[in-house]
Design an enzyme around this catalytic site. Structure first.
Site, PDB file in Angstrom:
ATOM      1  N   LYS A  43       3.715   7.587  -3.174  1.00 35.44           N
ATOM      2  CA  LYS A  43       4.948   7.499  -3.968  1.00 35.44           C
ATOM      3  C   LYS A  43       5.986   6.636  -3.235  1.00 35.44           C
ATOM      4  O   LYS A  43       5.801   6.295  -2.066  1.00 35.44           O
ATOM      5  CB  LYS A  43       5.510   8.900  -4.221  1.00 35.44           C
ATOM      6  CG  LYS A  43       4.510   9.893  -4.799  1.00 35.44           C
ATOM      7  CD  LYS A  43       4.192   9.667  -6.265  1.00 35.44           C
ATOM      8  CE  LYS A  43       3.363  10.840  -6.777  1.00 35.44           C
ATOM      9  NZ  LYS A  43       2.809  10.635  -8.105  1.00 35.44           N
TER      10      LYS A  43
HETATM   11  C1  LIG Z   1       2.146  12.083  -8.509  1.00 39.90           C
HETATM   12  C2  LIG Z   1       2.380  12.660  -9.823  1.00 39.90           C
HETATM   13  C3  LIG Z   1       2.554  14.045 -10.004  1.00 39.90           C
HETATM   14  C4  LIG Z   1       2.523  15.062  -8.901  1.00 39.90           C
HETATM   15  O1  LIG Z   1       1.661  14.801  -7.913  1.00 39.90           O
HETATM   16  P1  LIG Z   1       1.454  15.677  -6.600  1.00 39.90           P
HETATM   17  O2  LIG Z   1       0.297  14.965  -5.988  1.00 39.90           O
HETATM   18  O3  LIG Z   1       1.137  17.055  -7.024  1.00 39.90           O
HETATM   19  O4  LIG Z   1       2.676  15.618  -5.773  1.00 39.90           O
HETATM   20  C5  LIG Z   1       2.826  14.503 -11.278  1.00 39.90           C
HETATM   21  N1  LIG Z   1       2.895  13.671 -12.326  1.00 39.90           N
HETATM   22  C6  LIG Z   1       2.739  12.345 -12.193  1.00 39.90           C
HETATM   23  C7  LIG Z   1       2.873  11.483 -13.400  1.00 39.90           C
HETATM   24  C8  LIG Z   1       2.450  11.800 -10.952  1.00 39.90           C
HETATM   25  O5  LIG Z   1       2.253  10.485 -10.824  1.00 39.90           O
END
Ligand SMILES: *Cc1c(COP(=O)(O)O)cnc(C)c1O
Length: 384
Positions: free
Chosen positions: A183
């Site tokens: 992210k």
């Molecule tokens: C990354 C992401 C999440 C949550 O991801 P985690 O790996 O649980 O932190 C939720 N929704 C979307 C659209 C994502 O890209």
């Protein structure tokens, strides 16, 4: 396989290393002072009153759904073109995700299709700011108001984005950010709930911590809860990343510009679209689309040839309704959401992270051009 150019990567400096070390030299590895400070920073970024940090974006979404009292027999309208967690969080509470197709340009929920999907069982619309591009929140909010349903913003891909001058995370009754290392900013693993709703915030705070109430003793539990806590080690990392967010986003934007300058004139591909309602895109990934002349097989061939050159790349996303267990549970089939399906067959996520160099972008682009050229030349031979 290890790639000479990875798909994504964190941007960690000595400041983050120092901050983590400082926590390790204290007695407060969890539920310490860094948690509150990290939450303050997150609320400021989303422009919300409250923030509740948890151990993943998925946990954040789960607690939001649960805090809203969404459960068995309820329906939540959402997008099939997303990372699977945005829909799984509905299943966790035995509610039903009801998909509607996407806008072919923004790749987000098409507001024009939402209202006909609303039923008496609909409790919420869960929109996703996919790839860091905010959804059409005014249109979604209008429908939600008219039909008296709640709005959840999965902004796990869009921290720092702005829609019509307002920050991502602020558009629903609650929103979520996520901090996995791919992210825009990371805590290793982590997530946060952002909301103006005091009750949602307080329920989420309790449920992340084994259902303890604000004034409960350590072994007293007011409600069913989970262990979704984020450690102070991770919060310390997150505080520095949050302080660097503008820098991180600017670096990502620069990489996106390098790509778009080099790829904009290639007839066979479309570069990412940014809608005029987006006052700031928060670039999570750089996803190009092959033109309609290409099939899913062509795309997969291009992916494997790029990988063969040491360039990591991916097919963001396989539509959620076609994931094997969704198709099995709900009898979804190919053709149910044609725009999401058509888009997902032709996407290529190129290597994208804040420290990607201009030389590396050149290398990715020249390899992509070569692979495309080769594919087109074999096709012309076959046709003539
Ligand atoms: C990354 C992401 C999440 C949550 O991801 P985690 O790996 O649980 O932190 C939720 N929704 C979307 C659209 C994502 O890209």
């Amino acid at each position: 396989m290890t790639y000479s150019i990875p798909l994504s990567g964190p941007d960690i400096t000595d400041r983050e290393r120092q901050a983590v070390l400082e926590v390790l030299n204290t007695q407060h590895l969890s539920l310490g002072p860094k948690l509150a400070l990290f939450e303050e920073k997150m609320a400021a970024i989303a422009g919300t009153k409250f923030a509740v940090a948890v151990n993943s974006g998925t946990s954040a979404l789960h607690l939001i759904v649960r805090a809203m009292g969404i459960g068995e027999g309820d329906e939540v309208i959402t997008t099939p073109f997303s990372f699977i967690a945005s829909s799984n969080c509905i299943l966790f509470e035995r509610a039903r995700p009801v998909f509607v197709d996407i806008d072919p340009l923004t790749l987000n929920l098409d507001p024009g299709l939402i209202e006909e999907a609303v039923t008496p069982r609909t409790k919420a619309i869960l929109g996703v700011d996919v790839f860091g591009h905010p959804a059409d929140w005014d249109a979604i909010g209008d429908i939600a108001k008219r039909r008296s349903v709640k709005v959840i913003e999965d902004s796990c891909e869009a921290i720092g984005a702005f829609y019509k001058g307002r920050p991502a995370g602020s558009f629903g009754q609650a929103g979520a950010f996520a901090f996995y290392p791919n992210k825009q900013m990371t805590t290793g693993e982590g997530g946060v709930i952002v909301t103006d709703d005091e009750e949602i915030a307080s329920l989420c705070r309790s449920m992340r911590n084994q259902g303890r109430g604000e004034s409960d003793e350590w072994l007293q539990h007011t409600r069913l809860g989970f262990n979704y806590r984020l450690s102070d080690i991770q919060c310390a990392l997150g505080i520095v990343q949050a302080e660097r967010l503008e820098e991180l986003l600017a670096k990502r934007e620069r990489v996106a510009r390098w790509y778009s300058e080099r790829l904009g004139d290639i007839e066979e591909i479309e570069v990412p679209f940014v809608h005029p309602s987006v006052s700031r895109m928060s670039w999570l990934v750089y996803v190009i689309r092959l033109s309609e002349h290409f099939s899913g097989e062509d795309r997969d061939l291009i992916l494997s040839q790029l990988r063969g050159k040491g360039i990591s790349c991916s097919n963001y996303f396989t539509p959620i309704h076609l994931q094997p267990f969704y198709a099995g549970m709900f009898n979804y089939k190919t053709g149910d959401f044609p725009i999401a399906e058509s888009v997902s067959k032709r996407t290529i996520a190129l290597p994208f992270f804040s420290n990607l160099s201009e030389e590396q972008v050149d290398l990715v682009v020249s390899n992509l051009r070569a692979v495309l050229g080769k594919l087109l030349s074999t096709r012309n031979l076959v046709q003539s």
